[in-house]
Design an enzyme around this catalytic site. Structure first.
Site, PDB file in Angstrom:
ATOM      1  N   HIS A  64       0.844  -1.195   0.000  1.00 13.22           N
ATOM      2  CA  HIS A  64       0.000   0.000   0.000  1.00 13.22           C
ATOM      3  C   HIS A  64       0.882   1.248   0.000  1.00 13.22           C
ATOM      4  CE1 HIS A  64      -3.493  -2.478   0.552  1.00 13.22           C
ATOM      5  NE2 HIS A  64      -2.965  -3.026   1.622  1.00 13.22           N
ATOM      6  N   CYS A  65       1.534   1.465  -1.098  1.00 10.84           N
ATOM      7  CA  CYS A  65       2.520   2.531  -1.215  1.00 10.84           C
ATOM      8  C   CYS A  65       2.330   3.193  -2.570  1.00 10.84           C
ATOM      9  CB  CYS A  65       3.919   1.901  -1.081  1.00 10.84           C
ATOM     10  SG  CYS A  65       5.290   2.987  -1.475  1.00 10.84           S
ATOM     11  N   GLY A  66       2.736   4.421  -2.682  1.00 12.14           N
ATOM     12  CA  GLY A  66       2.657   5.110  -3.955  1.00 12.14           C
ATOM     13  C   GLY A  66       3.501   4.461  -5.040  1.00 12.14           C
TER      14      GLY A  66
END
Length: 182
Positions: free
Chosen positions: A63-65
């Site tokens: 869940h990261c850019g």
């Protein structure tokens, strides 16, 4: 037709069974670790899969850019796997952006991005509890600055370079460096 997860598991079994004793002997000492593959009981013998091969080791998060880099890493894997490049993703919650559990992480990697390169169990990649692999990487080229920091390792186990998360896995600078090692 098998699901991507089943294919990933079977691929991992094939890699584990195909390693020769001579490959084990040429493994870099800092890679002599057994882990499990992501969300499975399947062993990941790092010596068996890395000995004598160039590596790209990446700390990942679900869940990261930068999560879309899973797709770029898979593209890189498909491009260079037949030339011995081994890509291994190491899921971590070092920057508080991991999936809730390994099952969710596996779904994101395998189903959302079609990942077939190796993914290890969740490990620590920074701080006092960093896994010994990342302790070595940090000692050689510095700590991961964020998720999707990438470490390029030559066939002899020498850490050649660290790339920041903003460097795309398919960037010309990274692919040029990989091609130099092939």
């Amino acid at each position: 037709m098998p699901t991507p997860y089943v294919i990933h598991v079977l691929f991992g079994l094939f890699i584990g069974l195909s390693a020769s004793q001579s490959a084990l002997a040429s493994c870099a000492p800092w890679l002599k670790h057994d882990l499990k593959q992501l969300h499975s009981g399947i062993p990941l013998d790092l010596c068996a899969v890395t000995a004598g091969k160039p590596l790209l080791l990446v700390n990942t998060a679900s869940h990261c850019g930068f999560t879309n880099q899973f797709g770029d890493l898979e593209e890189l894997h498909q491009e260079y796997k037949d030339q011995d490049l081994v890509i291994i993703g190491f899921p971590s919650n070092a920057f508080n952006q991991a999936a809730i559990n390994e099952e969710e992480a596996a779904k994101i990697c395998l189903f959302n991005f079609g990942v077939t390169f190796l993914m290890s169990q969740t490990i620590e990649v920074k701080g006092d509890n960093a896994h010994p692999i990342f302790q070595h990487l940090i000692q050689q080229k510095g700590k991961p600055s964020w998720n999707f920091s990438k470490y390029l390792v030559d066939r002899n186990g020498v850490v050649v370079e660290r790339y920041n998360p903003w460097t795309s896995p398919t960037s010309r600078s990274l692919t040029r460096d990989i091609e130099t090692l092939l």
